[in-house]
Design a protein around this motif. Structure first.
Motif, short mmCIF file in Angstrom:
data_model
loop_
_atom_site.label_atom_id
_atom_site.label_comp_id
_atom_site.label_asym_id
_atom_site.label_seq_id
_atom_site.Cartn_x
_atom_site.Cartn_y
_atom_site.Cartn_z
N LEU A 32 0.67 -1.09 0.16
CA LEU A 32 0.08 -0.12 0.06
C LEU A 32 0.99 1.44 -0.18
N LEU A 33 1.91 1.07 0.77
CA LEU A 33 2.75 2.34 0.82
C LEU A 33 3.62 2.77 -0.43
N LEU A 34 4.00 1.86 -1.33
CA LEU A 34 4.56 2.14 -2.69
C LEU A 34 3.96 3.10 -3.36
N PRO A 35 2.92 3.02 -3.90
CA PRO A 35 2.12 3.83 -4.80
C PRO A 35 2.15 5.48 -4.13
N LEU A 36 2.01 5.45 -2.82
CA LEU A 36 1.84 6.87 -2.09
C LEU A 36 3.10 7.71 -2.39
N ILE A 37 4.43 7.01 -2.46
CA ILE A 37 5.65 7.93 -2.51
C ILE A 37 5.61 8.76 -3.33
N PRO A 38 5.32 8.45 -4.84
CA PRO A 38 5.74 9.38 -6.09
C PRO A 38 4.50 10.40 -5.87
N GLY A 39 3.47 10.14 -5.41
CA GLY A 39 2.51 11.40 -5.37
C GLY A 39 2.92 12.42 -4.16
N ALA A 40 3.32 11.76 -3.16
CA ALA A 40 3.74 12.69 -2.10
C ALA A 40 4.83 13.54 -2.34
N LEU A 41 6.19 12.76 -3.02
CA LEU A 41 7.10 13.70 -3.40
C LEU A 41 6.79 14.70 -4.52
N LEU A 42 5.75 14.71 -5.45
CA LEU A 42 5.20 15.45 -6.33
C LEU A 42 4.52 16.56 -5.76
N GLY A 43 3.85 16.33 -4.49
CA GLY A 43 2.97 17.30 -3.97
C GLY A 43 3.88 18.10 -3.18
N VAL A 44 4.92 17.87 -2.75
CA VAL A 44 5.94 18.64 -1.89
C VAL A 44 6.69 19.55 -2.92
N ILE A 45 6.96 19.15 -4.07
CA ILE A 45 7.59 19.99 -5.17
C ILE A 45 6.96 20.91 -5.56
N ILE A 46 5.50 20.53 -5.80
CA ILE A 46 4.51 21.63 -6.28
C ILE A 46 4.32 22.71 -5.28
N ALA A 47 4.32 22.20 -4.01
CA ALA A 47 4.03 23.07 -2.95
C ALA A 47 5.00 24.24 -2.76
N TYR A 48 6.37 23.93 -2.75
CA TYR A 48 7.46 24.68 -2.49
C TYR A 48 7.77 25.58 -3.77
N LEU A 49 7.25 25.26 -4.93
CA LEU A 49 7.29 25.91 -6.06
C LEU A 49 6.32 27.02 -5.95
N VAL A 50 5.15 26.99 -5.37
CA VAL A 50 4.10 28.14 -5.38
C VAL A 50 3.98 28.78 -3.81
N ILE A 51 4.82 28.34 -3.12
CA ILE A 51 4.78 28.75 -1.64
C ILE A 51 4.93 30.55 -1.61
N ASP A 52 5.80 31.03 -2.57
CA ASP A 52 5.75 32.42 -2.37
C ASP A 52 4.60 33.21 -2.74
N LEU A 53 3.72 32.34 -3.33
CA LEU A 53 2.29 32.92 -3.72
C LEU A 53 1.24 32.97 -2.79
N ILE A 54 1.49 32.25 -1.65
CA ILE A 54 0.57 32.05 -0.48
C ILE A 54 0.66 33.12 0.64
N ASN A 55 -0.01 33.88 0.93
CA ASN A 55 0.12 34.64 2.16
C ASN A 55 -0.69 33.97 3.43
N PRO A 56 -0.41 34.65 4.83
CA PRO A 56 -0.89 33.91 5.71
C PRO A 56 -2.61 33.94 5.86
N ASP A 57 -3.10 34.69 5.17
CA ASP A 57 -4.63 34.78 5.10
C ASP A 57 -5.12 33.56 4.31
N TYR A 58 -4.56 33.31 3.20
CA TYR A 58 -4.75 32.27 2.44
C TYR A 58 -4.30 30.79 3.08
N LEU A 59 -3.36 31.07 3.93
CA LEU A 59 -3.12 29.61 4.66
C LEU A 59 -4.31 29.54 6.05
#
Length: 240
Positions: free
Chosen positions: A69-96
């Motif tokens: 069950l764990l193996l298919p989850l790892i690629p998606g999690a890695l992709l999600g982390v990369i996406i998040a840090y690419l857009v982190i400068d676009l998010i302000n505290p109110d949006y958070l």
């Protein structure tokens, strides 16, 4: 002193959440810290606190997770982390704050109003990648990656022990991805890491309490109470 007491409470809460309910209570952590800390500081402090709790949770549930069950989850999690840090400068505290509120409300309402509803369309590898990616994004931006994975694990009908164990190792691996990304972007000051380490004894306490709860208390009743608290917390954040 009030800030220190608040951080101490959050550390214990995270420990209980990780080792008893697969991180389901983690959505409380950042909003609570934001009562006394700016959003950026609250999020930065949460990452080392989560990693400490992950280490203890994995130790408590060592080799009880489902590797297939764990193996298919790892690629998606890695992709999600990369996406998040690419857009982190676009998010302000109110949006958070808004994202946290919506996650709390939607997750709570689903469990309160539609607790008999099963999400069978997620029970495949595509569902695993999508939900783990969503978890990586929300976990990186607002440290609320628990709901997507909890929804996914519920959809495939995991037993409680395997549920908690697999979630523990999944979030431990994902938080390592987040740590690498945070250090690469210079988002984690050394003083924040030291602060988190000072609360390690309380993390041990939270982990111990969580394991006891997992093995001795009716989780259905406890989660029902927590769902209503999540709804109240989410509503308060949304109105604020």
């Amino acid at each position: 002193m009030t800030t220190l007491v608040l951080i101490a409470f959050v550390v214990v809460l995270i420990g209980i959440s990780k080792s008893a309910f697969a991180g389901a209570l983690g959505v409380f952590a950042v909003p609570l810290l934001m009562l006394k800390l700016p959003a950026s500081q609250a999020i930065a402090l949460m990452l080392p606190l989560l990693i400490i709790a992950d280490i203890l949770s994995v130790k408590s549930f060592w080799r009880k997770w489902d590797n297939r069950l764990l193996l298919p989850l790892i690629p998606g999690a890695l992709l999600g982390v990369i996406i998040a840090y690419l857009v982190i400068d676009l998010i302000n505290p109110d949006y958070l704050r808004l994202i946290i509120a919506l996650i709390c409300i939607v997750f709570a309402l689903k469990n309160i109003l539609f607790k008999q509803t099963t999400l069978s369309f997620l029970s495949n590898k595509i569902g695993a990648v999508v939900m783990s990616m969503f978890s990586g994004i929300t976990s990186s931006l607002v440290h609320a990656g628990g709901p997507p994975i909890i929804i996914y694990f519920s959809a495939i009908g995991l037993t409680p022990s395997k549920f908690v164990a697999t979630a523990a190792i999944f979030f431990a691996m994902m938080n390592i991805f987040k740590l690498i990304a945070a250090l690469s972007f210079g988002l984690l000051p050394s003083a924040t890491i030291v602060t988190a380490l000072l609360f390690f004894p309380l993390a041990l306490l939270g982990n111990w309490i969580g394991v006891k709860i997992n093995t001795s208390i009716d989780k259905q009743l406890f989660l029902k109470v927590m769902n209503y608290l999540l709804l109240l917390l989410g509503t308060w954040l949304l109105l604020k």
